[in-house]
Design a protein around this motif. Structure first.
Motif, PDB file in Angstrom:
ATOM      1  N   THR A 199       0.827  -1.208   0.000  1.00 35.60           N
ATOM      2  CA  THR A 199       0.000   0.000   0.000  1.00 35.60           C
ATOM      3  C   THR A 199       0.855   1.250   0.000  1.00 35.60           C
ATOM      4  O   THR A 199       0.630   2.186  -0.774  1.00 35.60           O
ATOM      5  N   ASP A 200       1.862   1.307   0.874  1.00 37.10           N
ATOM      6  CA  ASP A 200       2.802   2.431   0.907  1.00 37.10           C
ATOM      7  C   ASP A 200       4.077   1.993   0.188  1.00 37.10           C
ATOM      8  O   ASP A 200       4.941   1.337   0.771  1.00 37.10           O
ATOM      9  N   GLN A 201       4.186   2.339  -1.083  1.00 40.15           N
ATOM     10  CA  GLN A 201       5.269   1.833  -1.923  1.00 40.15           C
ATOM     11  C   GLN A 201       6.648   2.305  -1.469  1.00 40.15           C
ATOM     12  O   GLN A 201       7.650   1.657  -1.765  1.00 40.15           O
ATOM     13  N   ASP A 202       6.717   3.408  -0.745  1.00 34.15           N
ATOM     14  CA  ASP A 202       8.009   3.899  -0.257  1.00 34.15           C
ATOM     15  C   ASP A 202       8.670   2.909   0.689  1.00 34.15           C
ATOM     16  O   ASP A 202       9.902   2.887   0.839  1.00 34.15           O
ATOM     17  N   ASN A 203       7.868   2.068   1.319  1.00 36.19           N
ATOM     18  CA  ASN A 203       8.402   1.112   2.286  1.00 36.19           C
ATOM     19  C   ASN A 203       9.109  -0.076   1.636  1.00 36.19           C
ATOM     20  O   ASN A 203       9.780  -0.853   2.325  1.00 36.19           O
ATOM     21  N   VAL A 204       8.943  -0.241   0.324  1.00 34.69           N
ATOM     22  CA  VAL A 204       9.580  -1.380  -0.359  1.00 34.69           C
ATOM     23  C   VAL A 204      10.546  -0.910  -1.445  1.00 34.69           C
ATOM     24  O   VAL A 204      10.927  -1.693  -2.312  1.00 34.69           O
ATOM     25  N   GLN A 205      10.944   0.331  -1.384  1.00 29.48           N
ATOM     26  CA  GLN A 205      11.855   0.874  -2.388  1.00 29.48           C
ATOM     27  C   GLN A 205      13.168   0.094  -2.438  1.00 29.48           C
ATOM     28  O   GLN A 205      13.729  -0.140  -3.515  1.00 29.48           O
ATOM     29  N   ILE A 206      13.629  -0.355  -1.277  1.00 25.97           N
ATOM     30  CA  ILE A 206      14.911  -1.065  -1.219  1.00 25.97           C
ATOM     31  C   ILE A 206      14.832  -2.436  -1.890  1.00 25.97           C
ATOM     32  O   ILE A 206      15.839  -2.993  -2.332  1.00 25.97           O
ATOM     33  N   PHE A 207      13.626  -2.994  -1.969  1.00 23.33           N
ATOM     34  CA  PHE A 207      13.466  -4.309  -2.592  1.00 23.33           C
ATOM     35  C   PHE A 207      13.405  -4.240  -4.118  1.00 23.33           C
ATOM     36  O   PHE A 207      13.537  -5.263  -4.795  1.00 23.33           O
ATOM     37  N   ASN A 208      13.180  -3.053  -4.652  1.00 29.34           N
ATOM     38  CA  ASN A 208      12.995  -2.891  -6.100  1.00 29.34           C
ATOM     39  C   ASN A 208      14.066  -1.978  -6.694  1.00 29.34           C
ATOM     40  O   ASN A 208      13.798  -0.840  -7.070  1.00 29.34           O
ATOM     41  N   PRO A 209      15.306  -2.432  -6.764  1.00 30.03           N
ATOM     42  CA  PRO A 209      16.421  -1.602  -7.249  1.00 30.03           C
ATOM     43  C   PRO A 209      16.411  -1.455  -8.759  1.00 30.03           C
ATOM     44  O   PRO A 209      17.144  -2.139  -9.470  1.00 30.03           O
ATOM     45  N   ILE A 210      15.551  -0.579  -9.288  1.00 26.30           N
ATOM     46  CA  ILE A 210      15.425  -0.428 -10.735  1.00 26.30           C
ATOM     47  C   ILE A 210      16.418   0.595 -11.263  1.00 26.30           C
ATOM     48  O   ILE A 210      16.430   1.746 -10.842  1.00 26.30           O
ATOM     49  N   GLY A 211      17.273   0.143 -12.210  1.00 25.20           N
ATOM     50  CA  GLY A 211      18.144   1.075 -12.915  1.00 25.20           C
ATOM     51  C   GLY A 211      19.319   1.620 -12.144  1.00 25.20           C
ATOM     52  O   GLY A 211      19.946   2.577 -12.561  1.00 25.20           O
ATOM     53  N   ILE A 212      19.681   1.000 -11.003  1.00 25.03           N
ATOM     54  CA  ILE A 212      20.811   1.551 -10.243  1.00 25.03           C
ATOM     55  C   ILE A 212      22.111   0.794 -10.512  1.00 25.03           C
ATOM     56  O   ILE A 212      23.173   1.224 -10.138  1.00 25.03           O
ATOM     57  N   GLY A 213      22.005  -0.378 -11.195  1.00 21.73           N
ATOM     58  CA  GLY A 213      23.209  -1.167 -11.459  1.00 21.73           C
ATOM     59  C   GLY A 213      24.090  -0.529 -12.506  1.00 21.73           C
ATOM     60  O   GLY A 213      25.287  -0.384 -12.335  1.00 21.73           O
ATOM     61  N   ASN A 214      23.498  -0.122 -13.614  1.00 20.16           N
ATOM     62  CA  ASN A 214      24.249   0.511 -14.692  1.00 20.16           C
ATOM     63  C   ASN A 214      23.287   1.415 -15.449  1.00 20.16           C
ATOM     64  O   ASN A 214      22.418   0.938 -16.167  1.00 20.16           O
ATOM     65  N   LEU A 215      23.448   2.703 -15.298  1.00 22.48           N
ATOM     66  CA  LEU A 215      22.509   3.657 -15.887  1.00 22.48           C
ATOM     67  C   LEU A 215      22.561   3.670 -17.402  1.00 22.48           C
ATOM     68  O   LEU A 215      21.629   4.130 -18.060  1.00 22.48           O
ATOM     69  N   ASN A 216      23.658   3.162 -17.986  1.00 22.51           N
ATOM     70  CA  ASN A 216      23.800   3.164 -19.443  1.00 22.51           C
ATOM     71  C   ASN A 216      23.308   1.870 -20.080  1.00 22.51           C
ATOM     72  O   ASN A 216      23.303   1.750 -21.303  1.00 22.51           O
ATOM     73  N   ALA A 217      22.911   0.904 -19.276  1.00 23.52           N
ATOM     74  CA  ALA A 217      22.484  -0.379 -19.806  1.00 23.52           C
ATOM     75  C   ALA A 217      21.037  -0.306 -20.278  1.00 23.52           C
ATOM     76  O   ALA A 217      20.276   0.568 -19.882  1.00 23.52           O
ATOM     77  N   SER A 218      20.677  -1.255 -21.147  1.00 27.66           N
ATOM     78  CA  SER A 218      19.309  -1.303 -21.652  1.00 27.66           C
ATOM     79  C   SER A 218      18.973  -2.741 -22.022  1.00 27.66           C
ATOM     80  O   SER A 218      19.853  -3.572 -22.239  1.00 27.66           O
ATOM     81  N   GLY A 219      17.671  -3.043 -22.101  1.00 27.18           N
ATOM     82  CA  GLY A 219      17.228  -4.359 -22.523  1.00 27.18           C
ATOM     83  C   GLY A 219      17.728  -5.467 -21.630  1.00 27.18           C
ATOM     84  O   GLY A 219      17.638  -5.408 -20.405  1.00 27.18           O
ATOM     85  N   ALA A 220      18.257  -6.539 -22.270  1.00 28.71           N
ATOM     86  CA  ALA A 220      18.719  -7.707 -21.530  1.00 28.71           C
ATOM     87  C   ALA A 220      19.861  -7.350 -20.589  1.00 28.71           C
ATOM     88  O   ALA A 220      19.992  -7.919 -19.502  1.00 28.71           O
ATOM     89  N   GLU A 221      20.694  -6.390 -20.988  1.00 31.19           N
ATOM     90  CA  GLU A 221      21.807  -5.979 -20.136  1.00 31.19           C
ATOM     91  C   GLU A 221      21.290  -5.326 -18.861  1.00 31.19           C
ATOM     92  O   GLU A 221      21.804  -5.574 -17.770  1.00 31.19           O
ATOM     93  N   GLN A 222      20.257  -4.497 -18.985  1.00 31.08           N
ATOM     94  CA  GLN A 222      19.668  -3.862 -17.807  1.00 31.08           C
ATOM     95  C   GLN A 222      19.044  -4.905 -16.889  1.00 31.08           C
ATOM     96  O   GLN A 222      19.127  -4.802 -15.664  1.00 31.08           O
ATOM     97  N   ALA A 223      18.421  -5.920 -17.491  1.00 28.27           N
ATOM     98  CA  ALA A 223      17.825  -6.988 -16.693  1.00 28.27           C
ATOM     99  C   ALA A 223      18.890  -7.716 -15.885  1.00 28.27           C
ATOM    100  O   ALA A 223      18.632  -8.159 -14.755  1.00 28.27           O
ATOM    101  N   TYR A 224      20.083  -7.829 -16.444  1.00 24.64           N
ATOM    102  CA  TYR A 224      21.179  -8.484 -15.733  1.00 24.64           C
ATOM    103  C   TYR A 224      21.546  -7.706 -14.473  1.00 24.64           C
ATOM    104  O   TYR A 224      21.769  -8.277 -13.406  1.00 24.64           O
ATOM    105  N   PHE A 225      21.603  -6.371 -14.578  1.00 25.70           N
ATOM    106  CA  PHE A 225      21.994  -5.558 -13.432  1.00 25.70           C
ATOM    107  C   PHE A 225      20.870  -5.411 -12.406  1.00 25.70           C
ATOM    108  O   PHE A 225      21.122  -5.350 -11.206  1.00 25.70           O
ATOM    109  N   ASP A 226      19.621  -5.344 -12.875  1.00 29.85           N
ATOM    110  CA  ASP A 226      18.496  -5.152 -11.965  1.00 29.85           C
ATOM    111  C   ASP A 226      17.968  -6.456 -11.378  1.00 29.85           C
ATOM    112  O   ASP A 226      17.279  -6.455 -10.365  1.00 29.85           O
TER     113      ASP A 226
END
Length: 263
Positions: A63-90
């Motif tokens: 319900t309060d999505q801010d409480n699970v931000q740490i569980f959903n690390p989207i796009g912090i592994g490699n900001l230049n990655a995309s597609g399958a490469e981004q999936a690898y980091f995330d």
């Protein structure tokens, strides 16, 4: 006259042997019945169970999505990655021991589990340690694309399809189809199992391949298409190409004989 007759017979034999038969090039033939129509009930694919080196996409919503931000690390592994490469980091990679490491929750063994079972497992852990039922926890676990490898007489390389279910024909089409000199009657699928790798053979020219337990591919499968003998002979794939090749050879031989006789 007899000499020309023998040459003609030899040419016909060469053309017949070196051509690729039409029946070896057509997919999904009805080989077991004489009727034109055939109903095939495709075997239901069994739920896939996670293997080592799989990459899981895990998303947790409350319900309060801010409480699970740490569980959903989207796009912090490699900001230049995309597609399958981004999936690898995330994503969460299953290590050699069958574990994934989730922030706050630590290591969790998922080897041999289905994605649905992992969803239930994570939900129960969160309810025990992190949240109450009123938080309305919603967990989704998916494979980050179905990744497989193709080589031989087919487009070679590591292929990825973003679907949960992929059959052998979709996998082949995604790789660019089998070449004219590829053996469609004996395609090899190398599949990983907990005890090791096994090689399975399927005939893509037979409609009953749809009943095969290997009709649907699995992550990390390797698909190998062997070449037909015609490729090693260096001949054409049809009669017209072979006639052209033979005519070229005869022309060279005839020219050489005429030049030799003039000397």
């Amino acid at each position: 006259m007899k000499r020309y007759f023998l040459v003609s017979i030899m040419l016909l034999c060469i053309i017949n042997i070196s051509c690729i038969p039409y029946k070896d090039t057509v997919y999904l033939q009805n080989k077991s019945q004489a009727t034109d129509s055939l109903q095939v009930i495709v075997e239901q694919q069994k739920p896939y169970r996670v293997q080592i080196n799989d990459i899981l996409n895990i998303r947790i919503k409350v319900t309060d999505q801010d409480n699970v931000q740490i569980f959903n690390p989207i796009g912090i592994g490699n900001l230049n990655a995309s597609g399958a490469e981004q999936a690898y980091f995330d994503g969460f990679t299953v290590d050699l021991h069958g574990n994934i490491r989730i922030p706050e929750l630590g290591e969790m063994n998922v080897l041999g589990y289905t994605t649905k079972e992992i969803e239930v497992l994570i939900t129960n852990i969160l309810l025990e340690d992190q949240f109450k039922e009123t938080a309305n926890i919603f967990v989704t676990v998916k494979l980050t694309g179905l990744r497989y490898t193709t080589y031989g007489e087919i487009g070679s390389g590591i292929q990825t399809i973003y679907q949960e279910q992929v059959n052998i024909f979709e996998a082949i089409a995604n790789a660019g189809d089998i070449s004219d000199v590829g053996d469609k009657k004996d395609v090899l699928i190398v599949r990983q199992y907990p005890e090791g790798q096994k090689i399975h053979h399927i005939d893509l020219t037979d409609v009953n391949v749809m009943n095969s337990p290997y009709y649907y591919i699995q992550p990390n499968d390797m698909i190998y298409v062997k070449p037909l003998r015609q490729k090693s002979w260096g001949t054409g794939t049809n009669a017209l190409q072979n006639i052209s090749s033979v005519a070229t050879i005869l022309s060279l031989v005839t020219t050489s004989i005429l030049l030799f006789n003039r000397l």
